[in-house]
Design a protein around this motif. Structure first.
Motif, PDB file in Angstrom:
ATOM      1  N   SER A  78      36.018  12.757  18.286  1.00  0.00           N
ATOM      2  CA  SER A  78      36.479  13.770  17.753  1.00  0.00           C
ATOM      3  C   SER A  78      37.890  14.170  19.417  1.00  0.00           C
ATOM      4  O   SER A  78      37.689  12.543  19.740  1.00  0.00           O
ATOM      5  CB  SER A  78      35.240  14.031  18.761  1.00  0.00           C
ATOM      6  OG  SER A  78      34.976  13.453  20.267  1.00  0.00           O
ATOM      7  N   ASP A 115      32.742   5.335  23.037  1.00  0.00           N
ATOM      8  CA  ASP A 115      33.889   5.143  23.201  1.00  0.00           C
ATOM      9  C   ASP A 115      33.817   4.167  24.895  1.00  0.00           C
ATOM     10  O   ASP A 115      34.614   2.853  23.992  1.00  0.00           O
ATOM     11  CB  ASP A 115      35.078   6.696  23.061  1.00  0.00           C
ATOM     12  CG  ASP A 115      34.761   7.354  24.035  1.00  0.00           C
ATOM     13  OD1 ASP A 115      33.460   6.747  25.185  1.00  0.00           O
ATOM     14  OD2 ASP A 115      35.146   8.830  24.320  1.00  0.00           O
ATOM     15  N   ARG A 129      31.159   8.162  34.945  1.00  0.00           N
ATOM     16  CA  ARG A 129      30.463   8.923  34.917  1.00  0.00           C
ATOM     17  C   ARG A 129      29.753  10.612  35.426  1.00  0.00           C
ATOM     18  O   ARG A 129      30.773  10.756  35.816  1.00  0.00           O
ATOM     19  CB  ARG A 129      30.343   9.608  33.552  1.00  0.00           C
ATOM     20  CG  ARG A 129      30.925   8.692  32.317  1.00  0.00           C
ATOM     21  CD  ARG A 129      31.298  10.237  31.234  1.00  0.00           C
ATOM     22  NE  ARG A 129      32.883   9.885  30.649  1.00  0.00           N
ATOM     23  CZ  ARG A 129      32.462   9.224  28.647  1.00  0.00           C
ATOM     24  NH1 ARG A 129      31.445   9.498  27.841  1.00  0.00           N
ATOM     25  NH2 ARG A 129      33.740   9.291  28.518  1.00  0.00           N
ATOM     26  N   SER A 184      33.701  18.803  23.094  1.00  0.00           N
ATOM     27  CA  SER A 184      34.231  17.675  22.070  1.00  0.00           C
ATOM     28  C   SER A 184      33.938  18.493  20.729  1.00  0.00           C
ATOM     29  O   SER A 184      33.763  19.855  20.632  1.00  0.00           O
ATOM     30  CB  SER A 184      32.806  16.988  22.575  1.00  0.00           C
ATOM     31  OG  SER A 184      33.154  16.240  21.235  1.00  0.00           O
ATOM     32  N   TYR A 244      24.557   9.091  25.336  1.00  0.00           N
ATOM     33  CA  TYR A 244      25.290   8.042  25.049  1.00  0.00           C
ATOM     34  C   TYR A 244      24.659   7.038  25.966  1.00  0.00           C
ATOM     35  O   TYR A 244      25.192   5.961  26.316  1.00  0.00           O
ATOM     36  CB  TYR A 244      26.790   8.233  25.546  1.00  0.00           C
ATOM     37  CG  TYR A 244      27.385   8.786  23.627  1.00  0.00           C
ATOM     38  CD1 TYR A 244      26.736   8.048  22.854  1.00  0.00           C
ATOM     39  CD2 TYR A 244      28.094   9.979  24.197  1.00  0.00           C
ATOM     40  CE1 TYR A 244      27.508   9.052  21.606  1.00  0.00           C
ATOM     41  CE2 TYR A 244      28.957  10.463  22.883  1.00  0.00           C
ATOM     42  CZ  TYR A 244      28.384   9.220  21.471  1.00  0.00           C
ATOM     43  OH  TYR A 244      28.860  10.454  20.276  1.00  0.00           O
ATOM     44  N   TYR A 259      33.362  16.704  14.237  1.00  0.00           N
ATOM     45  CA  TYR A 259      33.772  15.038  14.510  1.00  0.00           C
ATOM     46  C   TYR A 259      35.569  14.642  12.779  1.00  0.00           C
ATOM     47  O   TYR A 259      34.711  14.956  12.134  1.00  0.00           O
ATOM     48  CB  TYR A 259      32.605  14.360  13.975  1.00  0.00           C
ATOM     49  CG  TYR A 259      32.171  13.409  15.235  1.00  0.00           C
ATOM     50  CD1 TYR A 259      32.680  13.517  16.242  1.00  0.00           C
ATOM     51  CD2 TYR A 259      30.409  13.941  15.535  1.00  0.00           C
ATOM     52  CE1 TYR A 259      32.149  12.945  17.400  1.00  0.00           C
ATOM     53  CE2 TYR A 259      30.202  13.474  16.832  1.00  0.00           C
ATOM     54  CZ  TYR A 259      30.468  13.224  17.950  1.00  0.00           C
ATOM     55  OH  TYR A 259      29.590  13.382  18.673  1.00  0.00           O
TER      56      TYR A 259
HETATM   57  O1  LIG Z   1      30.418  13.956  22.342  1.00  0.00           O
HETATM   58  P1  LIG Z   1      31.239  13.116  21.595  1.00  0.00           P
HETATM   59  O2  LIG Z   1      30.193  12.874  20.395  1.00  0.00           O
HETATM   60  O3  LIG Z   1      32.423  13.835  20.991  1.00  0.00           O
HETATM   61  O4  LIG Z   1      32.020  12.191  22.593  1.00  0.00           O
HETATM   62  C1  LIG Z   1      32.509  12.133  23.590  1.00  0.00           C
HETATM   63  C2  LIG Z   1      33.432  11.904  25.093  1.00  0.00           C
HETATM   64  O5  LIG Z   1      33.632  10.340  24.229  1.00  0.00           O
HETATM   65  C3  LIG Z   1      31.331  10.059  24.547  1.00  0.00           C
HETATM   66  O6  LIG Z   1      32.463   9.728  25.741  1.00  0.00           O
END
Ligand SMILES: O=P(O)(O)OC[C@H](O)CO
Ligand SMILES: Nc1ncnc2c1ncn2[C@@H]1O[C@H](COP(=O)(O)OP(=O)(O)OP(=O)(O)O)[C@@H](O)[C@H]1O
Ligand SMILES: Nc1ncnc2c1ncn2[C@@H]1O[C@H](COP(=O)(O)OP(=O)(O)OP(=O)(O)O)[C@@H](O)[C@H]1O
Ligand SMILES: [Mg+2]
Ligand SMILES: [Mg+2]
Lengths: 283, 427, 310, 367, 367
Positions: B129, B78, B385, B260, B54, B334
């Motif tokens: 998520s 996000d 981050r 996640s 990301y 998800y």
């Molecule tokens: O690993 P994910 O796709 O659930 O994403 C995690 C965080 O929201 C990334 O910003």
């Protein structure tokens, strides 16, 4: 250190034999240190991942990992891309660097010294420190995500020019004079004498630029966005980071697939580096 | 092996490059979706390309914008929403919704709101998520340890981790918390703390952050104590850390970890043991404020021709239809953002067979949205981050918590100041 | 270009003027021969350096466009930032360790391989093999070796009942791991260069030493090292500059972590410019990096260069 | 310091046949012993075996009555001047000479004195601080010599030490070396492919060719009694004339062109006659001409002539006194041969013939 | 093909004083013209100006009645044999010889014939396919010659082409070259620092030293009538003895050691007397000894002696016939000097004296 025992000894004394054993033992230890990461990589590339992730270094050997790498990943495409990029870069570098080296050695022109020092100075400037504007340049040239973006900026280097200049300087000045008497012009002398005379350096530069291009990592990472153009380095990085399961076997197999062409280039190149090719030209 | 669908002999198809950052089963599923979509019509050809993490993708999107290398449709995480929105690289999703009279009501409200600005949809929610806590239920059972509560506190988790260590005689590590900025954000959200001012940017452009707040500190304290007691094992950060913790968990060498919900697909397909899931833990003696949704949304670049944009829109619709969202949830973890997906037999079967995969949804459902738990609308979140991740690394390595958080705060504030100035967001 | 040269007095290659006078002049040839390289270097080396310098005095927006002029403030904030300074420190440690280790080990390998023994060619080939290993392959091999649960190091320590080192997650050992991997990668190239130099040392120099009874070890320091000092110097400079530029291994193995312990200057540039989107800061760091490399190179020329016997 | 070789043979590891076989020789104390032979005949190989730099394949090397086949070089107590000088380019002249001494832990003052003395012997005191690269060829060579001198070894090996010098300097150094050797009482084994060096310097000459010793004798004997055609043709410039000859009736008929009487009783048949260019007397434009001049060069006080025998294509080299007035294309008659050698079909010497005491022709030049 | 130089001067760009100044010379068609002089005197510089490889600083170069100062090398229609051969290492012998011809777009068959002929002239037909590195020094040198021969230029420049060959080969090549030049009717300008080459090959010798022409004459005249001390000492081996002498009463008193009568009317004062080593007669162990032998070497049929004059430290070089029985440390008496030169204080020749027609001492060796 040079040892003088390079000849046949009909009855080697026991001291000599002991010494020899010691020499080999030391060589083997060093060799193991150097090649063990390879050995480990090659070995595990034949092991099932399930074994590897248990921490076991044995198991049923198979080519399954290689099969998986070939069929489920674009590794072959990455290889193809890299070969295209490295070959183009190599050819361009050899041509352009040899031409500019020729100019520095055999041509007299205004500002030669200044230009040469400018070239030398660039050898200290790391490309990595210039990626930002270079990225913008290739972007505005519309080269992003093409083979060209990984070839064009590296088609000529100061290092290559410098290296070939050193080698051209070794050409006896009498060869140039003999050519002058026979009426060769610069093109002819460049093409028919300079290049063949310096073929060892040319091959060395070719091997060097091939490997350097093959090893490009940061630049393609910034400028390629699709598997159609990604070279192996970034391809492997992609594979490694998209692997959520730690499929060690397949990753190692991919790494092995990638390392083989460069090892071949290296060994061929080395075979070619025979000394004494230009012997007998002058006294 | 690059995932082209066979082109038909007729009119050449419009090539729609789709950038995503999915890995593992999710990546495979996306390829499948692309193939199915390509087969379903003759006008467009979706070309999916994996673009790394990301974090990497955000700049790639910005920097290729306007060149032939840029994607037609792309997935972006996000917290990058504010940056992409301000950079004006995408055609607002609302544009297509309006033109197509697309019914947005079928999309769940929380994600819809997350990717809207001023009542307009900027991007299409896609993979949504929740951060959750995973444990190896079978392992706990084998060791005779009681599973943690569904909504556990820090000390609840510590207790379980301790027992795992003890009862397995050190053979199994108790737990891990990845050094990961997103998790740090969630610790703050769950403690009802705003990371950035202006209500996490929901009330205006943030001009400062503060990581050094009691809730954040408590969480860090919890981690540090556990690290010292060897109840937490460190897998580091980044994608290697994720694969390593996953591998350890799957191999039964790790009892608990926080990640996640997107990992569920991976976990259920790769694990012989029974998986346990509970809510993101909260500080002791404090009610959970709830966590924000994670994941990413789909954007359509504004630097491509109308017809390409149209194709991208068609594909976006395809990805969020009820059936595909149901499949998506089953394969990845998800949560389906299409409300109709719940009615799909795929999901019904899934919940029936594996009730714990419903936990993330339940966590989201019980969360009362407020500006602390609705994500951060701020530029330069990638840097945030990195900074909080570094702070966590210091904490893991026994650094002073207050100092670590303070340093990160100062650095981030300097960056925000510069960025806002450079981008003309503030004077 | 088809012109007559003004009559030149004497120079070392005047024949060319005579020979070429009726066709292209030397300057004409120079434009043809040097043109392409010069254009490329201007476009991709000289111009970017100036552009980088320029950008370092500005702030940049999301697209890398310069917006506000800030003078030296980018520099000031960098050199007062503790994290940049710690990166700088880490880089210096890394660079020194890598270049010293590489050269020492390279000499050891080369000297060992310079014996005349049966089958020595095989050893020479293997010693040079890491030159053919690209950075991502090396990273994968070493990532596996350093893996905390399945890696050989972890397994070895377990087998020997030693505490398992968290190679890549502990700041100190992460640096060590990166150094080991980098040195390993550099070794093949260094070996080849030094070995080539050793081969060109006349054998008779050793024989002359043998006859007066100078031990092999003394010969190494009193004959071999001085004889190849020119090459060693070259290798030192190249390794040093290469070490400054290290990127791939870090990206794949540690991403600059933990706690910035391996966040070397080049990786930082990448992070700041291409992950955080702060091109101005990246440019500033680039300029600082260039200056640092230049200083190091000059220092080497000044102090080591003097001891080099050509 | 005496050195003996008994049946010494050397075969290099990567070849099947020996470079040297069954070499026997004795070098006596204080002797100037020269090994001579064409390039590639194994001269350096022999020297290096004596130095202990390469091993001996078979046979015995005895140094001072001690078997030395396996003795390490440094224990042989010798010094060596290498064909290539083997100077350390990074050391000054002084350091080069001192290098060996330092490693022996000799007192500093002592080293200083010895080096200075050695340098002054070769006339290099003023250049002590120079590096080899700023010395001329002759000076470098003298540094190499000084190194050998400074080491107190009484036994010195020299491998073509003068080969790179120009004629004038070479002539000078030949003399100086000889004087030095005598002065220091050194035992020297000296390798060269230059016959003049061998002739002028040696007490004893070993002629090597074709893996074997061809002759081992004093210089004069080698010139006057060459054991075979090779030795005869290796010494003397211009080269000796080797011509086919038939024996009969106390005469040798040389290539059908002229006759040479010989007292020695040969069997009738084919022989090779060796005639040094200066041992011939000719008359010019004689009616009985048997050769024709193709080339004349005047060397100050003598004249070198090439002539073709009329009966055969063979070329004759002659050295005549200046007084004789001869020019290109003149016909000449080979009148008298004062001294000559007769070789058998295998090239071995049968006899030296002719009236040595009546030599009337001019001197041969062998320099 | 005639070449004239008028007041040619050369100053290299990076130096202040000329390497050559005011050189005047004429090379006639078909002549073998030798330029000789010590290393570094400018021989190659002169040759390279003639070839057009370097420019002429001032003066005129005229080739076939045409001003050629600015003519490019290839238009001068010459060939050149470089001191260092300048062979192309990656081409075979054949290709090396053919290379120049090919670049002139000559017919293939023609090239083939010419190369073959040139190679057979230098006896290299069988080695046509070899690369230079697998040839011996002499063979390489012949390839360089063949290249010059194959080019149809009638005017050939050779820069010390024999300098690195060993004595035997050098002697042989001297002859062959001369024969070839005559056969092809070439005009040759030949550079050497070897006096023997100059003496044996030249029609005309130019002696260079100290930026200037020292003498330009036939070889014999140069040996017999050297214009100055330098020329006298450059020719002849062993070197001529140059000794201080005082004139008075029709006698020169040489270093207070012996007297030489002279008819030529000199002013009384200091002179230098030049005596060739072979022009002296001595008696051994004479009661009137004036010198003492320090070194004796036998060269087959003659003996070279070094002796120190008793009165002064001066060394005397003598060449005697073998019959004389002399050994180290013997006392000798310099009895008669047959021929000698008298030089003035600036080294210029005043006169050649002595009874030339009565020469009785043995021949000098200058080879
Ligand atoms: O690993 P994910 O796709 O659930 O994403 C995690 C965080 O929201 C990334 O910003
Ligand atoms: N290390 C070696 N291995 C194999 N053969 C060798 C080796 N050294 C020398 N030779 C061969 O042995 C032979 C004798 O060599 P050597 O060097 O003794 O000759 P040399 O008489 O000294 O010649 P030169 O006068 O040219 O120095 C040559 O044919 C040479 O090629
Ligand atoms: N390119 C040059 N620049 C400056 N000086 C030069 C150059 N080439 C030669 N010289 C100098 O000119 C002088 C004459 O050099 P040249 O090469 O003509 O000598 P040479 O007589 O051929 O000597 P050798 O017999 O050693 O070949 C020397 O002192 C040399 O150092
Ligand atoms: Mg030898
Ligand atoms: Mg010269």
């Amino acid at each position: 250190m040079q040892l003088v025992t390079n000849d046949h000894v009909s009855k080697p004394s026991s001291a000599r034999r002991l010494k020899k054993i010691g020499q080999y033992a030391f060589l083997i230890v060093l060799m193991l240190i150097v090649v063990s990461p390879f050995l480990l990589g090659f070995w595990t590339s034949f092991l099932p991942t399930s074994q590897i992730s248990k921490g076991a270094l044995w198991g049923k050997l198979s080519l399954a990992n290689y099969w998986a790498a070939f069929t489920t990943t674009p590794i072959l495409r990455y290889l193809f891309n890299s070969i295209v990029i490295a070959s183009l870069t190599t050819v361009a570098q050899v041509v352009f660097c040899s031409m500019s080296a020729y100019a520095f050695v055999f041509l007299k022109f205004k500002g030669r010294k200044f230009l040469f020092y400018a070239f030398l100075a660039t050898m200290m400037l790391p490309f990595e420190a210039e990626v930002i504007p270079n990225f913008m340049t290739v972007k505005s040239m519309g080269l992003l995500n093409h083979f060209a973006v990984m070839v064009v900026p590296f088609m000529a280097t100061a290092f290559g020019t410098f290296m070939l200049r050193q080698s051209f300087l070794q050409i006896p000045k009498e060869l140039k004079e003999a050519a002058d008497i026979e009426g060769l012009n610069h093109w002819q002398f460049y093409y028919r004498i300079t290049l063949p005379y310096s073929r060892i350096s040319i091959v060395t530069l070719a091997a060097y630029s091939f490997l350097t291009s093959w090893n490009q990592y940061l630049w393609p990472m910034l400028t390629t966005f699709s598997d159609n153009f990604r070279p192996v380095q970034d391809g492997l990085r992609q594979l490694q980071s998209s692997e959520t399961f730690n499929n060690w076997g397949m990753i190692q197999a991919s790494a092995c697939i990638v390392v083989i062409p460069t090892l071949i280039v290296l060994f061929i190149g080395q075979h070619y580096f025979k000394a004494g090719l230009n012997e007998g030209s002058v006294k | 092996a690059i995932g082209h669908a066979s082109a038909t002999a007729t009119a050449p198809r419009e090539k729609i490059v789709f950038w995503h950052e999915m890995t593992g089963p999710a990546a495979d599923q996306l390829k499948k979706f692309a193939t199915q979509f390509n087969a379903s019509q003759k006008k467009y050809q979706i070309v999916p390309e994996f673009e790394g993490t990301y974090n990497e993708a955000v700049q790639k999107i910005l920097q290729t914008h306007g060149t032939s290398a840029s994607p037609a449709i792309f997935q972006s995480m996000d917290v990058s929403t504010s940056e992409l929105y301000h950079a004006k690289v995408a055609t607002p999703m609302q544009h297509f919704i309006d033109k197509d009279h697309y019914n947005m009501n079928q999309i769940a409200a929380v994600p819809r709101a997350f990717y809207s600005q001023g009542g307009k949809q900027i991007s299409m929610p896609f993979n949504t998520s929740q951060p959750v806590l995973y444990y190896n239920a079978s392992l706990l059972k084998r060791l005779g340890i009681k599973a943690p509560a569904k909504d556990p506190s820090y000390s609840d988790i510590t207790a379980v981790a301790k027992q795992i260590q003890a009862k397995s005689k050190g053979k199994v590590n108790g737990m891990t918390v990845e050094e990961y900025g997103w998790l740090f954000e969630q610790f703050m959200a769950n403690s009802n703390e705003h990371m950035a001012n202006n209500e996490n940017g929901r009330q205006g452009v943030p001009t400062a952050v503060n990581f050094d707040q009691p809730g954040a500190k408590k969480a860090m304290q919890w981690i540090q104590t556990n690290v010292k007691n060897k109840d937490i094992i460190n897998f580091g950060s980044g994608s290697t850390a994720e694969t390593n913790e996953m591998a350890a968990f799957l191999a039964g060498k790790l009892g608990i970890f926080m990640q996640s919900s997107a990992d569920i697909g991976n976990l259920t397909s790769g694990m012989k043991d029974k998986l346990g899931i509970c809510y993101f833990p909260h500080a002791d003696g404090q009610k959970a404020n709830g966590v924000s949704i994670g994941g990413a949304s789909l954007w359509i670049g504004n630097d491509k021709s109308k017809s390409v944009q149209q194709g991208a829109w068609e594909f976006a619709k395809f990805l969020v239809n009820a059936k595909n969202q149901a499949i998506w949830e089953k394969i990845t973890g998800y949560m389906a953002i299409n409300k109709q997906a719940a009615k799909e037999p795929i999901l019904k079967n899934l919940f029936a067979k594996q009730p714990m995969v419903a936990v993330p949804g339940e966590q989201l459902a019980r969360t009362k949205p407020n500006t602390a738990n609705s994500g951060i609308f701020m530029e330069d979140v990638v840097q945030e981050r990195t900074l909080t991740q570094t702070a966590m690394q210091q904490v893991y390595n026994n650094g002073n918590i207050g100092k670590a958080l303070k340093t990160a705060t100062d650095s981030m504030n300097a960056a925000i100041k510069n960025n806002n100035k450079a981008s003309g967001l503030t004077k | 270009m088809l012109q007559r040269l003004p009559k030149q007095v004497d120079n070392s290659l005047p024949s060319l003027n005579l020979a070429a006078k009726y066709k292209l002049t030397d300057s004409g040839y120079a434009i043809v021969f040097l043109g392409p390289t010069l254009m490329l270097l201007v476009a991709f080396v000289f111009y970017p350096m100036l552009k980088t310098l320029y950008m370092s005095f500005f702030l940049t927006n999301d697209f890398g466009k310069t917006t506000a002029f800030v003078g030296l403030s980018n520099y000031v904030s960098l050199i007062t930032s503790s994290s940049y300074l710690s990166s700088l420190g880490a880089t210096l440690v890394f660079v020194l360790a890598v270049s010293i280790l590489t050269v020492v080990l390279g000499v050891a390998l080369a000297v060992t391989a310079n014996q005349e023994l049966k089958g020595i060619r095989l050893f020479r080939t293997l010693f040079s093999a890491t030159m053919g290993v690209s950075v991502s392959v090396a990273a994968i091999f070493w990532l596996f070796a350093f893996n905390p649960s399945v890696g050989v190091f972890a397994q070895l320590s377990q087998a020997l009942h030693l505490p398992v080192v968290n190679w890549l997650t502990d700041p100190k050992s992460a640096m060590v791991a990166i150094i080991i991997s980098t040195v390993w990668m550099n070794l093949g190239f260094t070996f080849l260069i030094i070995f080539g130099a050793l081969q060109s040392v006349p054998k008779s120099l050793y024989e002359a030493a043998d006859i007066v009874g100078i031990s092999k070890l003394t010969q190494l320091f009193k004959v071999t090292i001085p004889m190849i000092s020119g090459t060693l110097f070259f290798v030192m400079i190249v390794t040093l500059i290469e070490a400054f530029k290290s990127f791939g291994l870090i990206d794949m193995m540690t991403e600059g972590g933990p706690d910035n312990a391996t966040n070397l200057l080049v990786y930082r540039i990448y992070q700041d410019a291409f992950i955080n989107g702060n091109f101005a800061q990246g440019s500033t760091e680039s300029i600082l990096l260039t200056i640092i490399i230049a200083i190091f190179t000059l220092i080497q020329f000044k102090f080591l260069g003097k001891r080099v016997h050509y | 310091m005496a050195i003996e070789l008994h049946d010494v043979t050397k075969t290099y590891a990567d070849s099947d046949y020996p470079v040297l076989s069954d070499i026997n020789m004795t070098v006596n104390d204080g002797e100037f012993f020269v090994i001579v032979g064409p390039s590639g005949c194994g001269k350096s190989t022999l020297l290096r075996m004596i130095a202990g730099l390469i091993s001996i394949s078979s046979g015995k090397l005895i140094i001072n009555d001690q078997l030395a086949n396996e003795m390490p070089p440094k224990d042989r107590k010798l010094s060596m001047v290498f064909q290539s000088y083997a100077l350390y380019p990074f050391m000054s002249v002084f350091e080069n000479v001192a290098f060996g001494l330092k490693s022996r832990k000799i007192d500093k003052q002592e080293i200083n004195n010895r080096v200075k003395e050695a340098l002054s012997l070769v006339d290099l005191q003023t250049l002590a601080d120079r590096k080899p690269r700023s010395l001329s060829g002759g000076q470098r060579q003298r540094v190499a010599l000084a190194r050998a001198i400074a080491s107190d070894a009484s036994f010195c090996l020299m491998d073509e030490p003068l080969s790179n010098l120009d004629a004038q300097l070479r002539a000078k150094m030949r003399m100086e070396l000889k004087v030095l050797q005598r002065k220091l009482g050194l035992t020297v084994i000296y390798v060269t492919h230059d016959q003049v060096e061998a002739m002028t310097m040696a007490d004893c000459v070993l002629v090597l060719q074709n893996h074997k010793v061809q002759q081992l004798d004093t210089p004069l004997n080698i010139y006057q009694h060459p054991k075979n055609e090779f030795v005869a043709s290796f010494f003397g410039t211009p080269q000796i004339n080797l011509l086919g000859a038939d024996y009969g009736h106390h005469e040798l008929v040389v290539n059908g062109s002229f006759r040479v009487p010989i007292a020695y009783p040969l069997k009738s048949g084919q022989y090779t006659i060796g005639i040094r260019p200066n041992e011939v007397e000719v008359t010019v434009n004689d009616r009985n001409a048997n050769a024709r001049v193709t080339e004349v060069s005047y060397l100050g006080n003598e004249t070198v002539i090439l002539a073709d025998l009329l009966e055969s294509a063979d070329e004759l080299r002659l050295v005549l006194r200046n007084q004789i007035d001869v020019k290109n294309a003149d016909f000449i008659n080979v009148k008298t041969v004062n001294q000559f050698f007769v070789f058998d079909q295998n090239g071995g010497l049968i006899t030296t013939a002719g009236a040595k005491e009546e030599v009337t022709a001019d001197a041969a030049t062998i320099a």
